[in-house]
Design an enzyme around this catalytic site. Structure first.
Site, PDB file in Angstrom:
ATOM      1  N   GLY A  15     -12.845  11.402  28.035  1.00  0.00           N
ATOM      2  CA  GLY A  15     -13.301  10.922  26.723  1.00  0.00           C
ATOM      3  C   GLY A  15     -14.626  10.201  26.836  1.00  0.00           C
ATOM      4  O   GLY A  15     -14.888   9.249  26.104  1.00  0.00           O
ATOM      5  N   GLY A  18     -16.940   9.445  23.677  1.00  0.00           N
ATOM      6  CA  GLY A  18     -16.514   8.555  22.598  1.00  0.00           C
ATOM      7  C   GLY A  18     -17.073   7.149  22.781  1.00  0.00           C
ATOM      8  O   GLY A  18     -17.713   6.840  23.791  1.00  0.00           O
ATOM      9  N   SER A 111      -3.745   1.191  21.434  1.00  0.00           N
ATOM     10  CA  SER A 111      -4.350   0.658  20.201  1.00  0.00           C
ATOM     11  C   SER A 111      -3.477  -0.448  19.650  1.00  0.00           C
ATOM     12  O   SER A 111      -2.252  -0.424  19.797  1.00  0.00           O
ATOM     13  CB  SER A 111      -4.458   1.781  19.179  1.00  0.00           C
ATOM     14  OG  SER A 111      -4.706   1.242  17.894  1.00  0.00           O
ATOM     15  N   SER A 112      -4.116  -1.373  18.936  1.00  0.00           N
ATOM     16  CA  SER A 112      -3.348  -2.486  18.354  1.00  0.00           C
ATOM     17  C   SER A 112      -2.416  -2.018  17.234  1.00  0.00           C
ATOM     18  O   SER A 112      -1.549  -2.765  16.796  1.00  0.00           O
ATOM     19  CB  SER A 112      -4.294  -3.565  17.826  1.00  0.00           C
ATOM     20  OG  SER A 112      -5.128  -3.029  16.826  1.00  0.00           O
ATOM     21  N   CYS A 113      -2.571  -0.762  16.774  1.00  0.00           N
ATOM     22  CA  CYS A 113      -1.687  -0.290  15.699  1.00  0.00           C
ATOM     23  C   CYS A 113      -0.299   0.094  16.207  1.00  0.00           C
ATOM     24  O   CYS A 113       0.551   0.494  15.419  1.00  0.00           O
ATOM     25  CB  CYS A 113      -2.323   0.849  14.920  1.00  0.00           C
ATOM     26  SG  CYS A 113      -2.446   2.368  15.850  1.00  0.00           S
ATOM     27  N   TYR A 140      -0.522   8.085  14.716  1.00  0.00           N
ATOM     28  CA  TYR A 140      -1.360   7.680  15.849  1.00  0.00           C
ATOM     29  C   TYR A 140      -0.614   6.654  16.702  1.00  0.00           C
ATOM     30  O   TYR A 140      -0.605   6.727  17.937  1.00  0.00           O
ATOM     31  CB  TYR A 140      -2.656   7.076  15.294  1.00  0.00           C
ATOM     32  CG  TYR A 140      -3.686   6.679  16.306  1.00  0.00           C
ATOM     33  CD1 TYR A 140      -4.399   7.630  17.025  1.00  0.00           C
ATOM     34  CD2 TYR A 140      -3.989   5.331  16.535  1.00  0.00           C
ATOM     35  CE1 TYR A 140      -5.372   7.259  17.932  1.00  0.00           C
ATOM     36  CE2 TYR A 140      -4.968   4.953  17.437  1.00  0.00           C
ATOM     37  CZ  TYR A 140      -5.652   5.928  18.137  1.00  0.00           C
ATOM     38  OH  TYR A 140      -6.615   5.556  19.026  1.00  0.00           O
ATOM     39  N   LYS A 144       0.460   6.716  20.677  1.00  0.00           N
ATOM     40  CA  LYS A 144      -0.008   5.694  21.626  1.00  0.00           C
ATOM     41  C   LYS A 144       1.179   4.976  22.279  1.00  0.00           C
ATOM     42  O   LYS A 144       1.110   4.613  23.463  1.00  0.00           O
ATOM     43  CB  LYS A 144      -0.933   4.700  20.919  1.00  0.00           C
ATOM     44  CG  LYS A 144      -2.286   5.303  20.543  1.00  0.00           C
ATOM     45  CD  LYS A 144      -3.078   5.673  21.790  1.00  0.00           C
ATOM     46  CE  LYS A 144      -4.463   6.190  21.504  1.00  0.00           C
ATOM     47  NZ  LYS A 144      -5.175   6.604  22.720  1.00  0.00           N
ATOM     48  N   PRO A 167      -6.468  -2.063  23.073  1.00  0.00           N
ATOM     49  CA  PRO A 167      -7.644  -2.661  22.439  1.00  0.00           C
ATOM     50  C   PRO A 167      -7.409  -2.891  20.952  1.00  0.00           C
ATOM     51  O   PRO A 167      -6.743  -2.105  20.283  1.00  0.00           O
ATOM     52  CB  PRO A 167      -8.736  -1.609  22.620  1.00  0.00           C
ATOM     53  CG  PRO A 167      -8.162  -0.525  23.448  1.00  0.00           C
ATOM     54  CD  PRO A 167      -6.677  -0.655  23.409  1.00  0.00           C
ATOM     55  N   LEU A 170     -12.411  -1.643  17.405  1.00  0.00           N
ATOM     56  CA  LEU A 170     -13.652  -1.675  18.182  1.00  0.00           C
ATOM     57  C   LEU A 170     -14.870  -1.393  17.308  1.00  0.00           C
ATOM     58  O   LEU A 170     -14.763  -0.743  16.279  1.00  0.00           O
ATOM     59  CB  LEU A 170     -13.612  -0.602  19.273  1.00  0.00           C
ATOM     60  CG  LEU A 170     -12.467  -0.694  20.275  1.00  0.00           C
ATOM     61  CD1 LEU A 170     -12.469   0.529  21.191  1.00  0.00           C
ATOM     62  CD2 LEU A 170     -12.574  -1.985  21.090  1.00  0.00           C
ATOM     63  N   HIS A 183     -14.186   4.299  11.161  1.00  0.00           N
ATOM     64  CA  HIS A 183     -13.590   2.972  11.000  1.00  0.00           C
ATOM     65  C   HIS A 183     -14.486   2.095  10.125  1.00  0.00           C
ATOM     66  O   HIS A 183     -15.624   2.432   9.838  1.00  0.00           O
ATOM     67  CB  HIS A 183     -13.395   2.316  12.370  1.00  0.00           C
ATOM     68  CG  HIS A 183     -12.299   2.937  13.161  1.00  0.00           C
ATOM     69  ND1 HIS A 183     -12.537   3.897  14.109  1.00  0.00           N
ATOM     70  CD2 HIS A 183     -10.960   2.765  13.126  1.00  0.00           C
ATOM     71  CE1 HIS A 183     -11.385   4.278  14.632  1.00  0.00           C
ATOM     72  NE2 HIS A 183     -10.413   3.603  14.053  1.00  0.00           N
ATOM     73  N   ARG A 213      -8.781  -8.415  10.091  1.00  0.00           N
ATOM     74  CA  ARG A 213      -8.888  -7.605  11.305  1.00  0.00           C
ATOM     75  C   ARG A 213      -9.655  -8.394  12.372  1.00  0.00           C
ATOM     76  O   ARG A 213     -10.499  -9.239  12.057  1.00  0.00           O
ATOM     77  CB  ARG A 213      -9.652  -6.298  11.037  1.00  0.00           C
ATOM     78  CG  ARG A 213      -8.957  -5.325  10.094  1.00  0.00           C
ATOM     79  CD  ARG A 213      -7.770  -4.632  10.745  1.00  0.00           C
ATOM     80  NE  ARG A 213      -7.211  -3.621   9.874  1.00  0.00           N
ATOM     81  CZ  ARG A 213      -6.319  -3.880   8.912  1.00  0.00           C
ATOM     82  NH1 ARG A 213      -5.888  -5.107   8.709  1.00  0.00           N
ATOM     83  NH2 ARG A 213      -5.835  -2.894   8.176  1.00  0.00           N
ATOM     84  N   ASP A 273      -5.265  -0.501   1.879  1.00  0.00           N
ATOM     85  CA  ASP A 273      -5.596  -1.709   2.648  1.00  0.00           C
ATOM     86  C   ASP A 273      -5.101  -1.590   4.096  1.00  0.00           C
ATOM     87  O   ASP A 273      -5.665  -2.173   5.015  1.00  0.00           O
ATOM     88  CB  ASP A 273      -4.908  -2.935   2.019  1.00  0.00           C
ATOM     89  CG  ASP A 273      -5.815  -3.651   1.026  1.00  0.00           C
ATOM     90  OD1 ASP A 273      -7.035  -3.409   1.033  1.00  0.00           O
ATOM     91  OD2 ASP A 273      -5.280  -4.453   0.246  1.00  0.00           O
TER      92      ASP A 273
HETATM   93  O1  GFB Z   1     -11.134   0.313  10.307  1.00  0.00           O
HETATM   94  P1  GFB Z   1     -10.169   0.885   9.352  1.00  0.00           P
HETATM   95  O2  GFB Z   1     -10.455   2.256   8.835  1.00  0.00           O
HETATM   96  O3  GFB Z   1      -8.713   0.950   9.995  1.00  0.00           O
HETATM   97  O4  GFB Z   1     -10.043  -0.071   8.047  1.00  0.00           O
HETATM   98  P2  GFB Z   1      -7.427   0.002  10.217  1.00  0.00           P
HETATM   99  C1  GFB Z   1      -9.872  -1.451   8.148  1.00  0.00           C
HETATM  100  C2  GFB Z   1      -9.839  -2.064   6.767  1.00  0.00           C
HETATM  101  O5  GFB Z   1     -11.140  -1.965   6.169  1.00  0.00           O
HETATM  102  C3  GFB Z   1      -8.873  -1.425   5.757  1.00  0.00           C
HETATM  103  C4  GFB Z   1     -11.024  -1.534   4.834  1.00  0.00           C
HETATM  104  O6  GFB Z   1      -8.248  -2.451   5.010  1.00  0.00           O
HETATM  105  C5  GFB Z   1      -9.804  -0.608   4.869  1.00  0.00           C
HETATM  106  O7  GFB Z   1      -9.291  -0.403   3.563  1.00  0.00           O
HETATM  107  N1  GFB Z   1     -12.281  -0.870   4.394  1.00  0.00           N
HETATM  108  C6  GFB Z   1     -13.105  -1.317   3.415  1.00  0.00           C
HETATM  109  C7  GFB Z   1     -12.788   0.279   4.873  1.00  0.00           C
HETATM  110  N2  GFB Z   1     -14.113  -0.465   3.224  1.00  0.00           N
HETATM  111  C8  GFB Z   1     -13.945   0.541   4.123  1.00  0.00           C
HETATM  112  C9  GFB Z   1     -14.700   1.729   4.416  1.00  0.00           C
HETATM  113  O8  GFB Z   1     -15.714   2.045   3.807  1.00  0.00           O
HETATM  114  N3  GFB Z   1     -14.229   2.504   5.439  1.00  0.00           N
HETATM  115  C10 GFB Z   1     -13.084   2.195   6.140  1.00  0.00           C
HETATM  116  N4  GFB Z   1     -12.704   3.003   7.139  1.00  0.00           N
HETATM  117  N5  GFB Z   1     -12.369   1.084   5.858  1.00  0.00           N
HETATM  118  C11 GFB Z   1      -7.050   1.746  12.048  1.00  0.00           C
HETATM  119  C12 GFB Z   1      -6.000   2.774  12.301  1.00  0.00           C
HETATM  120  O9  GFB Z   1      -6.544   0.981  11.036  1.00  0.00           O
HETATM  121  O10 GFB Z   1      -7.288   0.909  13.155  1.00  0.00           O
HETATM  122  C13 GFB Z   1      -6.231   3.469  13.571  1.00  0.00           C
HETATM  123  O11 GFB Z   1      -5.931   3.654  11.200  1.00  0.00           O
HETATM  124  C14 GFB Z   1      -6.631   2.572  14.703  1.00  0.00           C
HETATM  125  O12 GFB Z   1      -5.062   4.151  13.881  1.00  0.00           O
HETATM  126  C15 GFB Z   1      -7.656   1.546  14.298  1.00  0.00           C
HETATM  127  O13 GFB Z   1      -5.505   1.924  15.224  1.00  0.00           O
HETATM  128  C16 GFB Z   1      -7.935   0.555  15.406  1.00  0.00           C
HETATM  129  O14 GFB Z   1      -7.752  -1.221  11.001  1.00  0.00           O
HETATM  130  O15 GFB Z   1      -6.706  -0.242   8.949  1.00  0.00           O
END
Ligand code: GFB
Length: 319
Positions: A15, A18, A111-113, A140, A144, A167, A170, A183, A213, A273
């Site tokens: 990987g 990435g 992953s923390s999820c 996911y 993991k 982790p 990130l 993300h 977060r 959310d």
């Molecule tokens: O980083 P994210 O996509 O993943 O979103 P998670 C974190 C938070 O940011 C959520 C908000 O509450 C989203 O609703 N957010 C606000 C946004 N605006 C945006 C935007 O424009 N884009 C995105 N992407 N989010 C992931 C998991 O969860 O965390 C994965 O889905 C993985 O599996 C990763 O574990 C580390 O933190 O919610």
């Protein structure tokens, strides 16, 4: 504390293109080891026979298993088959082949999820499998969790020195700049940068802006991975994070200040959310002697500079 010497080792970073894998390659360049990578055209990690054959040939001593199908909250929620199947296939193929070919040490990135949606905060390693997962990313998370269990099972049954780290969220150089599939940090850098260039007064955040977060700089994660390979051997996986969290709105304000944009945020409640709060207890890794060196503002500046140089055009960072 166990001590493992990387000197002279052939170290495969699976990987390597990435965000996490490329940071691990950069960090390993400071070690006296031989870094091995395999391009996607050369090796398809989804095919077990190909992984077996490649590893038998490559004579690998150490594996950093950073290969994964990843994405943000929407990608996780809308592509469940890819997230479950591809991650299971990648980790089973590599971990099994690592055992078969006598790899001396392997580090798996989770992953923390993996933790329950309503786990006590900050989340300790012991919270694994104590409650229901967050539905947006359970596919996911289950893959993991299987990866952690594979490392533990191969350690128990065959004595393999396979360890895992979890982790937190990130950000950093090499992040996936994809407004829908990426993300939150990458998505907000893109949106806020675009608003600054176009002189737009508002930027829309998904969800309510209230979820909390924790964010770790990719280069710090890489440093932690090398530290763990060298200094830790055990069945229990280790959280990697900063132990500090913030709301998504606070994150957006920090990115706006890095970019030099002075508008306001609106919210799109039709977007999920996800987990209300996700922050790691990093006590175990800290007790071993590692804590994250980069503060959030510094890491964010570097991430934005990388974006400007590699993705979003050449406009300089405003003071
Ligand atoms: O980083 P994210 O996509 O993943 O979103 P998670 C974190 C938070 O940011 C959520 C908000 O509450 C989203 O609703 N957010 C606000 C946004 N605006 C945006 C935007 O424009 N884009 C995105 N992407 N989010 C992931 C998991 O969860 O965390 C994965 O889905 C993985 O599996 C990763 O574990 C580390 O933190 O919610």
């Amino acid at each position: 504390m166990s001590s493992f010497d990387l000197t002279g080792m052939r170290v495969w970073v699976a990987g390597h293109r990435g965000m996490a894998g490329s940071a691990i390659v950069r960090r390993l360049q400071r070690e006296s080891c031989e870094i091995v990578t395999a391009a996607r055209s050369e090796l398809d990690l989804l095919r077990q026979a190909d992984v077996d054959a490649w590893m038998a040939d490559a004579k690998i001593d150490v594996v950093f298993l950073a290969a994964a199908t990843v994405g943000g909250i929407l990608a996780n929620a809308t592509r469940p088959a890819e997230f479950l199947y591809e991650n299971l296939a990648i980790e089973t193929n590599i971990i099994h082949a690592a055992w078969r070919t006598g790899v001396k040490k392997l580090l798996f990135l989770g992953s923390s999820c993996i933790y329950p949606r309503m786990a006590d905060q900050p989340m300790r390693e012991e919270a694994l499998l104590t409650g229901a997962l967050e539905p947006t990313n359970e596919w996911y998370a289950i893959a993991k969790i299987a990866g952690i269990k594979l490392c533990q099972a191969f350690r128990r049954q065959y004595g393999c020195d396979f360890v895992s780290v979890m982790p937190t969220n990130l950000y950093g150089p090499g992040d996936r700049y994809d407004a829908e599939g990426g993300h939150v940090v990458a998505a907000l850098i893109m949106k806020i940068h675009a608003a600054r260039i176009a002189n737009r007064p508002t930027v829309e955040l998904w969800g309510s802006g209230t979820p909390r977060r924790e964010f770790l700089f990719s280069e710090d994660l890489a440093d932690a991975c090398v530290f763990v390979i060298k200094n830790y051997s055990g069945e229990m996986f280790l959280n990697v994070g900063t132990g500090v969290d913030r709301t998504i709105l606070e994150l957006a304000q920090c990115i706006a200040s890095t970019i030099g944009w002075k508008g306001t945020f609106t919210f799109d409640p039709s977007k999920p959310d996800g987990t209300p709060r996700k922050v790691m207890d990093v006590g175990r890794l800290r007790a071993l002697g590692w804590s994250a060196p980069t503060d959030f503002e510094t890491g964010m500046k570097e991430a934005y500079q990388w974006y400007l140089s590699n993705v979003g055009g050449s406009s300089a960072l405003t003071p």
